[in-house]
Design a protein around this motif. Structure first.
Motif, PDB file in Angstrom:
ATOM      1  N   HIS A  51      -0.254   5.819   1.982  1.00 40.31           N
ATOM      2  CA  HIS A  51      -0.840   5.623   0.663  1.00 40.31           C
ATOM      3  C   HIS A  51      -0.473   6.817  -0.199  1.00 40.31           C
ATOM      4  N   GLN A  52      -0.331   6.571  -1.462  1.00 35.03           N
ATOM      5  CA  GLN A  52      -0.057   7.637  -2.409  1.00 35.03           C
ATOM      6  C   GLN A  52      -1.336   8.406  -2.719  1.00 35.03           C
ATOM      7  N   SER A  82       4.439   9.758   4.087  1.00 33.28           N
ATOM      8  CA  SER A  82       5.452   9.199   3.181  1.00 33.28           C
ATOM      9  C   SER A  82       6.782   9.936   3.280  1.00 33.28           C
ATOM     10  N   TYR A  93       6.201   3.292  -4.553  1.00 30.95           N
ATOM     11  CA  TYR A  93       4.860   2.694  -4.589  1.00 30.95           C
ATOM     12  C   TYR A  93       4.725   1.825  -5.832  1.00 30.95           C
ATOM     13  N   HIS A  98      -0.258   0.777  -2.587  1.00 34.63           N
ATOM     14  CA  HIS A  98       0.671  -0.226  -2.063  1.00 34.63           C
ATOM     15  C   HIS A  98       2.126   0.177  -2.291  1.00 34.63           C
ATOM     16  N   LEU A  99       2.923  -0.021  -1.247  1.00 28.77           N
ATOM     17  CA  LEU A  99       4.348   0.216  -1.353  1.00 28.77           C
ATOM     18  C   LEU A  99       4.995  -0.903  -2.157  1.00 28.77           C
TER      19      LEU A  99
END
Length: 172
Positions: A51-52, A82, A93, A98-99
């Motif tokens: 996740h970012q 990541s 992202y 979400h990617l």
């Protein structure tokens, strides 16, 4: 799980679900794990995808991992991985959690290699299974091409698992 192509007007924010207590979630997780054992399912890999956004309660992932391990199953925590996965933050992202299609391809390649290296994955398939698999691959490639075209044109659609069967709606 879904895929949202980036919208030129900004991100689409979906309302958050109401918060559920960790006690409730861990009870549901334990029920799932007991069910898996009762069905004699020995190999299950639980994955926390990258996740970012930073996780609000990182200790919760450790607690979840402990519960999963207690039942003899594996967990792969990629939450803060990541860079290790080659995922470009924020370019790979679609939003904070979400990617996008580029990040998903990198994640899929990593996860596939991980599973093959860690588990005894048999490649024996019946002719019928191979035909079904190839049909799924074809539909998936068509959807990936559609997502890429939407990204190039700036069209914003919400894609998800069943999108290979019907056209995703344009988001406004």
């Amino acid at each position: 799980m879904g895929l949202l192509t980036h919208c030129p007007l900004g991100w689409i924010n979906f309302p958050r679900k109401s918060r559920v207590s960790f006690k409730y979630k861990s009870t549901a997780l334990r029920e799932l794990l007991v069910y898996l054992q009762a069905q004699n399912i020995e190999k299950v890999l639980f994955v926390r995808f990258p996740h970012q956004r930073k996780f609000e309660n990182p200790e919760a992932i450790d607690k979840i991992g402990s519960i999963i391990s207690e039942y003899g199953y594996d967990i792969l925590n990629l939450n803060d991985k990541s860079k290790e996965l080659g995922i470009d933050v924020p370019a790979d992202y679609s939003d904070a959690e979400h990617l996008n299609i580029n990040g998903m391809e990198k994640m899929t390649e990593y996860l596939g290699k991980y599973i093959i290296n860690k588990y005894d994955v048999s490649s024996e398939k019946s002719t019928g299974d191979i035909v079904k698999w190839n049909k799924c691959v074809k539909k998936t490639k068509e959807m990936i091409n559609s997502v890429r075209e939407d990204m190039k044109s700036g069209t914003c659609r919400l894609y998800y698992e069943a999108s290979i069967y019907w056209e995703p709606k344009i988001q406004k």
